[in-house]
Design an enzyme around this catalytic site. Sequence first.
Site, PDB file in Angstrom:
ATOM      1  N   ASP A 103      -0.210   5.023   1.049  1.00 21.49           N
ATOM      2  CA  ASP A 103      -0.431   6.047   2.067  1.00 21.49           C
ATOM      3  C   ASP A 103      -0.416   5.458   3.470  1.00 21.49           C
ATOM      4  OD1 ASP A 103      -0.750   8.000   0.051  1.00 21.49           O
ATOM      5  OD2 ASP A 103      -2.811   7.344  -0.255  1.00 21.49           O
ATOM      6  N   ASP A 163       0.871  -1.171   0.000  1.00 20.64           N
ATOM      7  CA  ASP A 163       0.000   0.000   0.000  1.00 20.64           C
ATOM      8  C   ASP A 163       0.911   1.225   0.000  1.00 20.64           C
ATOM      9  OD1 ASP A 163      -2.428   1.474   0.228  1.00 20.64           O
ATOM     10  OD2 ASP A 163      -2.100   1.667   2.376  1.00 20.64           O
TER      11      ASP A 163
END
Length: 227
Positions: A10, A8
């Site tokens: 953020d 991922d």
Amino acid sequence: MKNLALFDLDHTLLPIDSDHEWGEFLVRQGVVNADDYQRRNDAFFAQYNAGKLDPVEYLEFALGTLAGFEPAVLRDLHGQYLKDVIAPAIKPSAVALLRQHQDAGDLVAIITATNAWLTAPIAKMLGVEHLLAARPQLDGRGHPTGKLDGLPSHGPNKVVHMHAWLDTLGRPFDSFERSYFYSDSHNDIPLLSVVSHPVATNPSALLHQHASANGWPLLHLFDASVQ
């Protein structure tokens, strides 16, 4: 490549939310209606953190904002944002983790709910070739129209995007000896539950609870000792 390593973006590889920070940057630049834009941006961010976000509604808000700028203006804004916001947020610990998998010969990709227009240059700054992200619909000039092209890359759709991408490479998911996914968010539990080696990275409270209950490792990538 025996192994697959997914990340991922953020709050996982970056200690910020690149999408929310883009909105904050636009407000600081004075190029959007500050009160209205910030109110909506903050509301969507709260919905995301609570696991209640409608990803299409949010993406079309974000992409609609992009469509409102002339291409040259948008390019300049994005360049300044990368310099002022993203570059200072890239931490050595995140880069080292990526390089660990790359040096091992793993197939490495970033998979994010944030749109590809915003995040493709960030992936490049991190040295990652493969990016799986929400695709903005583009006009004949390559400029966002404000609409989403295809499925959002959010929640269980990340699993769909992963399989579709691997199919284009001729590498089905079960051909990998090990599969890793690093994420901070409980929204990513569907993909974390599919890989052989889920890693709750800088986890939210909800993901921390779920990971602990399932015996998943916890990684705090931005602790002062590992930056």
